[in-house]
Design a protein around this motif. Structure first.
Motif, PDB file in Angstrom:
ATOM      1  N   ARG A 143       9.715  -4.488   1.256  1.00 17.45           N
ATOM      2  CA  ARG A 143       8.476  -5.369   1.223  1.00 17.45           C
ATOM      3  C   ARG A 143       8.831  -6.709   1.728  1.00 17.45           C
ATOM      4  O   ARG A 143       8.206  -7.585   2.405  1.00 17.45           O
ATOM      5  CB  ARG A 143       7.745  -5.094  -0.026  1.00 17.45           C
ATOM      6  CG  ARG A 143       6.280  -5.797   0.050  1.00 17.45           C
ATOM      7  CD  ARG A 143       6.307  -7.261  -0.119  1.00 17.45           C
ATOM      8  NE  ARG A 143       4.941  -7.647  -0.553  1.00 17.45           N
ATOM      9  CZ  ARG A 143       4.573  -8.920  -0.898  1.00 17.45           C
ATOM     10  NH1 ARG A 143       5.669  -9.488  -1.483  1.00 17.45           N
ATOM     11  NH2 ARG A 143       3.281  -9.336  -1.242  1.00 17.45           N
ATOM     12  N   GLY A 187       5.188  -0.199   8.290  1.00 20.01           N
ATOM     13  CA  GLY A 187       4.939   0.852   7.276  1.00 20.01           C
ATOM     14  C   GLY A 187       6.615   1.602   7.162  1.00 20.01           C
ATOM     15  O   GLY A 187       7.256   1.696   8.196  1.00 20.01           O
ATOM     16  N   TYR A 200      -1.766   3.868  13.640  1.00 16.91           N
ATOM     17  CA  TYR A 200      -0.336   3.794  13.104  1.00 16.91           C
ATOM     18  C   TYR A 200       0.406   4.583  14.220  1.00 16.91           C
ATOM     19  O   TYR A 200       0.174   5.718  14.922  1.00 16.91           O
ATOM     20  CB  TYR A 200      -0.047   4.705  11.695  1.00 16.91           C
ATOM     21  CG  TYR A 200      -0.855   3.991  10.729  1.00 16.91           C
ATOM     22  CD1 TYR A 200      -0.112   3.640   9.486  1.00 16.91           C
ATOM     23  CD2 TYR A 200      -2.219   3.885  10.500  1.00 16.91           C
ATOM     24  CE1 TYR A 200      -0.654   3.194   8.543  1.00 16.91           C
ATOM     25  CE2 TYR A 200      -2.842   3.389   9.099  1.00 16.91           C
ATOM     26  CZ  TYR A 200      -1.899   2.838   8.239  1.00 16.91           C
ATOM     27  OH  TYR A 200      -2.710   2.376   7.256  1.00 16.91           O
ATOM     28  N   ARG A 259       1.327  -4.875  11.705  1.00 18.49           N
ATOM     29  CA  ARG A 259       1.925  -4.518  10.222  1.00 18.49           C
ATOM     30  C   ARG A 259       2.998  -3.473  10.114  1.00 18.49           C
ATOM     31  O   ARG A 259       2.918  -3.047  11.354  1.00 18.49           O
ATOM     32  CB  ARG A 259       0.584  -4.078   9.299  1.00 18.49           C
ATOM     33  CG  ARG A 259      -0.586  -5.206   9.115  1.00 18.49           C
ATOM     34  CD  ARG A 259      -1.635  -4.860   8.127  1.00 18.49           C
ATOM     35  NE  ARG A 259      -2.146  -3.719   8.132  1.00 18.49           N
ATOM     36  CZ  ARG A 259      -3.160  -3.066   8.694  1.00 18.49           C
ATOM     37  NH1 ARG A 259      -3.767  -4.138   9.494  1.00 18.49           N
ATOM     38  NH2 ARG A 259      -3.462  -1.962   8.788  1.00 18.49           N
ATOM     39  N   THR A 306      -3.134   5.627  -1.615  1.00 16.63           N
ATOM     40  CA  THR A 306      -4.166   5.055  -0.961  1.00 16.63           C
ATOM     41  C   THR A 306      -4.667   6.282  -0.012  1.00 16.63           C
ATOM     42  O   THR A 306      -5.853   6.573   0.632  1.00 16.63           O
ATOM     43  CB  THR A 306      -3.914   3.866  -0.127  1.00 16.63           C
ATOM     44  OG1 THR A 306      -3.599   2.926  -0.964  1.00 16.63           O
ATOM     45  CG2 THR A 306      -4.982   3.651   0.858  1.00 16.63           C
ATOM     46  N   VAL A 346       0.882  -1.299   0.173  1.00 16.39           N
ATOM     47  CA  VAL A 346       0.010   0.037   0.092  1.00 16.39           C
ATOM     48  C   VAL A 346       0.783   1.300  -0.001  1.00 16.39           C
ATOM     49  O   VAL A 346       1.791   1.166   0.781  1.00 16.39           O
ATOM     50  CB  VAL A 346      -0.837   0.084   1.092  1.00 16.39           C
ATOM     51  CG1 VAL A 346      -1.689   1.292   1.305  1.00 16.39           C
ATOM     52  CG2 VAL A 346      -1.684  -1.352   1.240  1.00 16.39           C
ATOM     53  N   HIS A 391       1.217   5.358   0.295  1.00 17.95           N
ATOM     54  CA  HIS A 391       0.632   6.858   0.898  1.00 17.95           C
ATOM     55  C   HIS A 391       1.645   7.928   0.461  1.00 17.95           C
ATOM     56  O   HIS A 391       2.706   7.747   0.176  1.00 17.95           O
ATOM     57  CB  HIS A 391       0.448   6.720   2.333  1.00 17.95           C
ATOM     58  CG  HIS A 391      -0.353   5.586   2.764  1.00 17.95           C
ATOM     59  ND1 HIS A 391      -1.344   5.247   2.481  1.00 17.95           N
ATOM     60  CD2 HIS A 391       0.236   4.608   3.430  1.00 17.95           C
ATOM     61  CE1 HIS A 391      -2.094   4.126   3.205  1.00 17.95           C
ATOM     62  NE2 HIS A 391      -0.884   3.447   3.833  1.00 17.95           N
ATOM     63  N   GLU A 446       4.834  -3.648   4.542  1.00 20.63           N
ATOM     64  CA  GLU A 446       3.569  -3.742   3.698  1.00 20.63           C
ATOM     65  C   GLU A 446       2.800  -2.318   3.252  1.00 20.63           C
ATOM     66  O   GLU A 446       2.083  -2.305   2.258  1.00 20.63           O
ATOM     67  CB  GLU A 446       2.321  -4.450   4.566  1.00 20.63           C
ATOM     68  CG  GLU A 446       2.888  -5.886   4.745  1.00 20.63           C
ATOM     69  CD  GLU A 446       1.966  -6.690   5.573  1.00 20.63           C
ATOM     70  OE1 GLU A 446       0.362  -6.341   5.486  1.00 20.63           O
ATOM     71  OE2 GLU A 446       2.104  -7.429   6.315  1.00 20.63           O
ATOM     72  N   GLU A 447       3.508  -1.261   3.799  1.00 23.57           N
ATOM     73  CA  GLU A 447       2.709  -0.032   3.729  1.00 23.57           C
ATOM     74  C   GLU A 447       4.185   1.096   3.484  1.00 23.57           C
ATOM     75  O   GLU A 447       5.083   1.026   4.262  1.00 23.57           O
ATOM     76  CB  GLU A 447       1.784   0.575   4.544  1.00 23.57           C
ATOM     77  CG  GLU A 447       0.595  -0.387   4.692  1.00 23.57           C
ATOM     78  CD  GLU A 447      -0.475   0.213   5.564  1.00 23.57           C
ATOM     79  OE1 GLU A 447      -0.600   1.517   5.522  1.00 23.57           O
ATOM     80  OE2 GLU A 447      -1.362  -0.509   5.930  1.00 23.57           O
TER      81      GLU A 447
END
Length: 405
Positions: A334, A236, A186, A234, A57, A7, A9, A339-340
């Protein structure tokens, strides 16, 4: 761990924008080159629409003395966009969690669920004092832990009665909360105290751009801490990007940025960073050591450049290279479990299009090949598959689009 499409941003430059980096907060002055474009709704709406059109996103709206209020800004920008979400940052402990939950619930209801929250504890004592906060480092994280616990329960529609060290809530609740729109939390922080909070409360742990070996070590450690709590996080990654059709063009831009930094501004920034009690900031500073040599002298890993951190607090590294090289590095992160990605570039309007059109499709193509080589759902986030990424990157077809090499 199941395979997930990465993903992406983008960042909102709410302290002003330009071709050159500058500080995020107003504790120190900014150079005119970093703020030639004022942070008004007109310009930031352009950035938001560019990011939306380029396929990102969500947009990170930062918080700090030098930033416009992220809640008000994000609410305004919902009227100029239709799909893109907003990752709204807030300082834990500066407002009641009940009030924060009401704000978040109203936003997600009126904006159709386009909300994520970035919980910021704060690592600059000078800035914290300007807000009236005088807690020590670990006390701030203890307060953040309580705030996140209460906020999560409130957003999930629960009543909260809490008598903690920092919070005293009796009968806190939301009236008819919009629980059909989950709000992920987050969180960033690199100290032992921060990692404990992340393991207990965060949905996504945010990391600043360090060499892959350091990121792999942190993710491995955080996985173990979270597992002790019976949880899975997760991850980021916050990075700047200087991506061009050729590596030579990208490094020429890095050299331009570095040559334009005022030595006095660098010295003032480094003195300020040294006074912080942020572990993450100390890790960023250790990468460049305060030096202002040639751009390539500040290369700390393949394509990872530490020059931004000479004047910018927080995320201070950029991936520099051709579109294919930058995509390959992102795909390597990744493979480690990221994942972000929250990306940015100077200026943020033009770079939203460049990164969204040239880099992101290449990353997704590499990741698809990586998953195919490993088997979908196998190895993702377990520190494997990097060889597959490197092999795919060596013969990846350049993505079509304006300016593709």
């Amino acid at each position: 761990m199941p395979a997930r499409t990465p993903v992406f941003h983008w960042f909102l430059p709410t302290g002003g924008d330009g071709r050159d980096p500058g500080g995020v907060t107003a504790v120190q002055g900014r150079t005119g080159a970093a703020t030639r474009r004022p942070a008004d709704v007109g310009y930031l709406a352009q950035v938001a629409r560019a990011a939306e059109q380029a396929g990102f996103t969500a947009l990170l709206a930062p918080v700090g003395l030098g930033c416009v209020d992220p809640w008000i800004l994000a609410a305004a920008l919902t009227q100029h966009t239709s799909r893109i979400g907003f990752l709204v940052a807030f300082r834990a402990g500066f407002a009641s969690p009940t009030l924060l939950a009401q704000q978040a619930d109203s936003f997600r209801r009126f904006a159709g669920g386009r909300l994520r929250l970035n919980v910021v504890t704060g690592g600059d004592p000078a800035e914290q004092r300007a807000y009236g906060d005088h807690l020590a480092h670990d006390e701030r994280y203890a307060r953040t832990d309580e705030v996140m616990a209460a906020l999560r329960d409130l957003l999930d529609g629960k009543r909260v009665d809490r008598q903690g060290e920092h919070l005293h809530l009796d009968g806190a609740r939301l009236v008819d909360p919009a629980v059909e729109h989950p709000v992920p939390l987050y969180f960033g922080g690199a100290s032992p105290a921060a990692e404990q909070v992340a393991a207990r409360r965060a949905d996504v742990q945010l990391l600043w751009g360090e060499p892959p070996s350091a990121i792999g070590e942190r993710i491995t450690r955080l996985r173990a801490i979270a597992a002790e709590q019976g949880r899975t996080l997760r991850y980021g990654l916050r990075l700047h990007v200087i991506s061009r059709d050729t590596a030579e063009q990208a490094w020429a831009e890095a050299d331009r940025i570095l040559s334009g930094l005022d030595p006095a501004a660098v010295r003032a920034s480094q003195a300020r960073f040294a006074a912080m009690d942020s572990t993450g900031q100390a890790r960023m500073t250790a990468l460049h050591g305060g030096g202002t040599a040639t751009a390539r002298d500040l290369l700390v890993a393949p394509n990872l450049w530490a020059g931004i951190g000479l004047v910018r607090e927080g995320a201070g590294t950029a991936l520099v290279g051709s579109h294919d090289e930058v995509a390959a590095r992102l795909a390597e992160y990744r493979a480690l479990g990221v994942e972000e990605f929250i990306l940015s570039g100077y200026p943020h309007l033009e770079e939203a299009y460049r990164v969204g059109e040239e880099v992101v499709p290449r990353v997704r193509a590499l990741v698809a090949r990586q998953d195919a080589a490993q088997g979908v759902g196998q190895g993702v986030g377990q520190g494997v598959g990097q060889d597959a990424v490197r092999e795919a990157a060596q013969d990846a077809e350049p993505a079509a689009g304006p300016g593709a090499a």
